[in-house]
Design a protein around this motif. Structure first.
Motif, PDB file in Angstrom:
ATOM      1  N   PHE A  11       0.898  -1.214  -0.050  1.00  0.00           N
ATOM      2  CA  PHE A  11       0.041  -0.018  -0.034  1.00  0.00           C
ATOM      3  C   PHE A  11       0.913   1.062  -0.013  1.00  0.00           C
ATOM      4  O   PHE A  11       0.453   2.112  -0.734  1.00  0.00           O
ATOM      5  N   ASN A  12       1.770   1.307   0.824  1.00  0.00           N
ATOM      6  CA  ASN A  12       2.646   2.506   0.847  1.00  0.00           C
ATOM      7  C   ASN A  12       3.329   2.538  -0.539  1.00  0.00           C
ATOM      8  O   ASN A  12       3.722   3.810  -1.050  1.00  0.00           O
ATOM      9  N   GLN A  13       3.907   1.808  -1.184  1.00  0.00           N
ATOM     10  CA  GLN A  13       4.566   1.684  -2.400  1.00  0.00           C
ATOM     11  C   GLN A  13       3.226   2.475  -3.376  1.00  0.00           C
ATOM     12  O   GLN A  13       3.771   3.391  -4.199  1.00  0.00           O
ATOM     13  N   LEU A  14       2.394   2.119  -3.387  1.00  0.00           N
ATOM     14  CA  LEU A  14       1.136   2.703  -4.338  1.00  0.00           C
ATOM     15  C   LEU A  14       0.951   4.090  -3.870  1.00  0.00           C
ATOM     16  O   LEU A  14       0.830   5.128  -4.841  1.00  0.00           O
ATOM     17  N   ARG A  15       0.891   4.160  -2.721  1.00  0.00           N
ATOM     18  CA  ARG A  15       0.493   5.684  -2.185  1.00  0.00           C
ATOM     19  C   ARG A  15       1.648   6.876  -2.756  1.00  0.00           C
ATOM     20  O   ARG A  15       1.498   7.697  -3.201  1.00  0.00           O
ATOM     21  N   THR A  16       2.870   6.143  -2.458  1.00  0.00           N
ATOM     22  CA  THR A  16       4.102   6.921  -3.037  1.00  0.00           C
ATOM     23  C   THR A  16       4.180   7.102  -4.412  1.00  0.00           C
ATOM     24  O   THR A  16       4.628   8.380  -5.029  1.00  0.00           O
ATOM     25  N   LEU A  17       3.859   6.306  -5.364  1.00  0.00           N
ATOM     26  CA  LEU A  17       3.744   6.247  -6.843  1.00  0.00           C
ATOM     27  C   LEU A  17       2.682   7.271  -7.162  1.00  0.00           C
ATOM     28  O   LEU A  17       2.946   8.128  -8.020  1.00  0.00           O
ATOM     29  N   GLU A  18       1.791   7.056  -6.593  1.00  0.00           N
ATOM     30  CA  GLU A  18       0.552   8.103  -6.738  1.00  0.00           C
ATOM     31  C   GLU A  18       0.921   9.570  -6.643  1.00  0.00           C
ATOM     32  O   GLU A  18       0.683  10.642  -7.378  1.00  0.00           O
ATOM     33  N   ALA A  19       1.588   9.887  -5.232  1.00  0.00           N
ATOM     34  CA  ALA A  19       2.112  11.311  -5.173  1.00  0.00           C
ATOM     35  C   ALA A  19       3.113  11.650  -6.161  1.00  0.00           C
ATOM     36  O   ALA A  19       3.015  12.753  -6.679  1.00  0.00           O
TER      37      ALA A  19
END
Length: 311
Positions: A11-19
């Motif tokens: 989840f953290n990787q996805l959140r970071t990619l989105e930002a």
């Protein structure tokens, strides 16, 4: 039935990619997420390794998201929306006890929006409020980038698919120094404004756009002496005799002379406008936002047939 395979990413990787994709910068993403730049870079590298595909490519001194990164960001947003729906359904089961209301208002709303939020949180004390009070251009940008769910403004942008709810009259009045000779008159023709030094808000301001439209409609020469970034600065400058200005009546004290200004009786003023509560019609609102709309509709909604034209 095919078995659902768990993703190989976090989840953290996805959140970071989105930002990173949204902001176009590892540095800005790190600042927003309160992470170090190396942490953001490592998460992106691990995500690329898990997917066996490049997500960012260098361009000059910066980076550019690949086409796959754009597709992945949309998938991430879909995941986030579905998770938000789950949280709302959970809140609905237990009552609206938690949640976050993300709302913005243009600068003049600072004179009343806090009371609206106070009324709302009195009924929903567990809701956290994220309020931004900015100029119109910034509020439009927040709506465009999905950084807020609701906004209060006078002139909603035409380029976005928005729902609007008229919530309060917003008379725009002409002011001068409190001892201005026009303040002693009963009524003056609008021609007296031709070429008179005027003080204006920044470009893009709803009040500025309305003032420009007024002068253009009646063929008056708009002489902009100075541009200032807040209502308080405008009032101080008017009181000092730098020029006249058009401001929202909400920005003035009940007795305008306490602000050092007087409302001038020129034909066409006050200009009749309304405050609008707006939101994206192409986005699903959180339960907190939907309850706020319902609350405002019950307390403040105006008739949509009210006059919006320049008097």
């Amino acid at each position: 039935m095919n078995k659902i395979r768990a993703p190989r990413v976090t989840f953290n990787q996805l959140r970071t990619l989105e930002a990173v994709v949204r902001l176009g910068s590892v540095t800005r993403a790190a600042q927003e997420l309160h992470l170090t730049q190396p942490t953001v870079s490592t998460q992106i590298q691990d995500l690329q390794a898990s997917l066996d595909t490049e997500l960012l490519e260098p361009i000059g001194r910066g980076i550019r998201p690949t086409e796959i990164a754009g597709l992945l960001r949309q998938t991430v947003l879909d995941i986030f929306v579905r998770w938000q729906q789950f949280e709302e359904e959970l809140q609905a089961v237990h009552g609206l006890e938690r949640g976050t209301l993300k709302i913005a208002g243009v600068t003049t709303t600072e004179y009343f929006i806090a009371q609206w939020l106070s009324d709302y949180t009195a009924d929903h004390p567990g809701i956290e409020i994220e309020l931004a009070v900015e100029n119109r251009d910034a509020v439009v940008r927040y709506l465009t980038n999905d950084e807020i769910e609701l906004a209060v403004m006078m002139m909603p942008p035409q380029q976005l698919p928005l729902e609007t709810l008229p919530v309060m009259q917003n008379p725009l009045v002409l002011i001068g120094p409190k001892d201005h000779p026009w303040s002693k008159k009963s009524r003056l023709t609008r021609q007296v404004l031709d070429g008179v030094p005027m003080l204006m808000r920044e470009k893009g301001s709803g009040t500025r756009l309305t003032t420009q439209a007024y002068f253009k409609q009646y063929g008056l020469d708009l002489n902009v002496r100075a541009t200032l970034g807040s209502n308080e600065a405008i009032k101080h400058a008017v009181a000092a005799g730098l020029g006249l200005a058009v401001v929202s009546l909400h920005a003035l004290a009940a007795d305008p002379t306490k602000d050092g200004v007087a409302i001038l009786p020129v034909t066409g003023f006050p200009i009749k406008r309304q405050w609008q509560l707006v939101w994206r019609k192409d986005r699903r609102l959180s339960l907190a936002a939907r309850r706020f709309i319902s609350d405002v509709r019950g307390r403040y909604q105006l008739s949509r047939s009210a006059n919006h034209t320049i008097a």
